[in-house]
Design a protein around this motif. Structure first.
Motif, PDB file in Angstrom:
ATOM      1  N   SER A  32     -12.274  35.319 -32.318  1.00 55.12           N
ATOM      2  CA  SER A  32     -13.227  36.408 -32.173  1.00 55.12           C
ATOM      3  C   SER A  32     -12.638  37.439 -31.216  1.00 55.12           C
ATOM      4  O   SER A  32     -11.929  38.339 -31.628  1.00 55.12           O
ATOM      5  CB  SER A  32     -14.589  35.888 -31.708  1.00 55.12           C
ATOM      6  N   THR A  52     -12.473  43.004 -29.907  1.00 55.02           N
ATOM      7  CA  THR A  52     -13.082  42.058 -30.842  1.00 55.02           C
ATOM      8  C   THR A  52     -12.270  42.006 -32.129  1.00 55.02           C
ATOM      9  O   THR A  52     -11.351  42.811 -32.348  1.00 55.02           O
ATOM     10  CB  THR A  52     -14.511  42.479 -31.179  1.00 55.02           C
ATOM     11  N   SER A  53     -12.633  41.087 -33.009  1.00 59.05           N
ATOM     12  CA  SER A  53     -11.937  40.978 -34.281  1.00 59.05           C
ATOM     13  C   SER A  53     -12.136  42.224 -35.128  1.00 59.05           C
ATOM     14  O   SER A  53     -11.298  42.561 -35.969  1.00 59.05           O
ATOM     15  CB  SER A  53     -12.413  39.740 -35.041  1.00 59.05           C
ATOM     16  N   GLY A  54     -13.218  42.941 -34.877  1.00 62.32           N
ATOM     17  CA  GLY A  54     -13.489  44.170 -35.612  1.00 62.32           C
ATOM     18  C   GLY A  54     -12.848  45.409 -35.012  1.00 62.32           C
ATOM     19  O   GLY A  54     -12.952  46.497 -35.581  1.00 62.32           O
ATOM     20  N   SER A  56     -13.443  46.629 -31.791  1.00 65.03           N
ATOM     21  CA  SER A  56     -14.172  47.265 -30.684  1.00 65.03           C
ATOM     22  C   SER A  56     -13.510  46.905 -29.371  1.00 65.03           C
ATOM     23  O   SER A  56     -13.114  45.755 -29.154  1.00 65.03           O
ATOM     24  CB  SER A  56     -15.629  46.805 -30.678  1.00 65.03           C
ATOM     25  N   ASN A  73      -4.740  40.863 -36.414  1.00 67.68           N
ATOM     26  CA  ASN A  73      -5.510  39.671 -36.784  1.00 67.68           C
ATOM     27  C   ASN A  73      -4.702  38.721 -37.666  1.00 67.68           C
ATOM     28  O   ASN A  73      -4.879  37.503 -37.608  1.00 67.68           O
ATOM     29  CB  ASN A  73      -6.802  40.073 -37.487  1.00 67.68           C
TER      30      ASN A  73
END
Length: 122
Positions: A32, A52-54, A56, A73
């Protein structure tokens, strides 16, 4: 078994740049958040940047505009590009990762690397 290995520390003059890298390996199911922390002699460890993984990100106020955290990732890596370095950035920098492993069952926890020394001379 999970390992986080940092690289890229060293000695640099004030105003210079360094790029730190951290690679996570092992029986990783997912990651994460990944982050960089630092600890200077006689001081508490502090968060430098987190991603974060997204994608952010958050940063310590004193490094905003100078440091950039990024991650891959697919490779389970996180980098910290540090520009306009100051003597007060001198510290041991460590990466961490909130990750889930799988080996007959899922298990989530935070892992830490060993740290890499960054020294900025005036």
């Amino acid at each position: 078994q999970v390992q986080l290995v940092e690289s890229g520390g060293g000695l640099v003059q004030a105003g210079g740049s360094l790029r730190l890298s951290c690679a996570a390996s092992g029986s990783i199911f997912s990651i994460s958040a990944m982050a960089w922390y630092r600890q200077a002699p006689g001081k508490q460890r502090e968060l430098v940047g987190r991603i974060t993984s997204g994608g952010s990100t958050i940063y310590k106020d004193s490094v905003k505009g100078r440091f950039t955290i990024s991650r891959d990732n697919a490779k389970n890596t996180v980098d910290l590009q540090m520009n306009s370095l100051k003597p007060e950035d001198t510290a041991v920098y460590s990466c961490n990762a909130d990750l889930t492993t799988y080996s007959s069952k899922y298990y989530s926890r935070t892992y830490w690397g060993q740290g890499t020394q960054v020294t900025v001379s005036s």
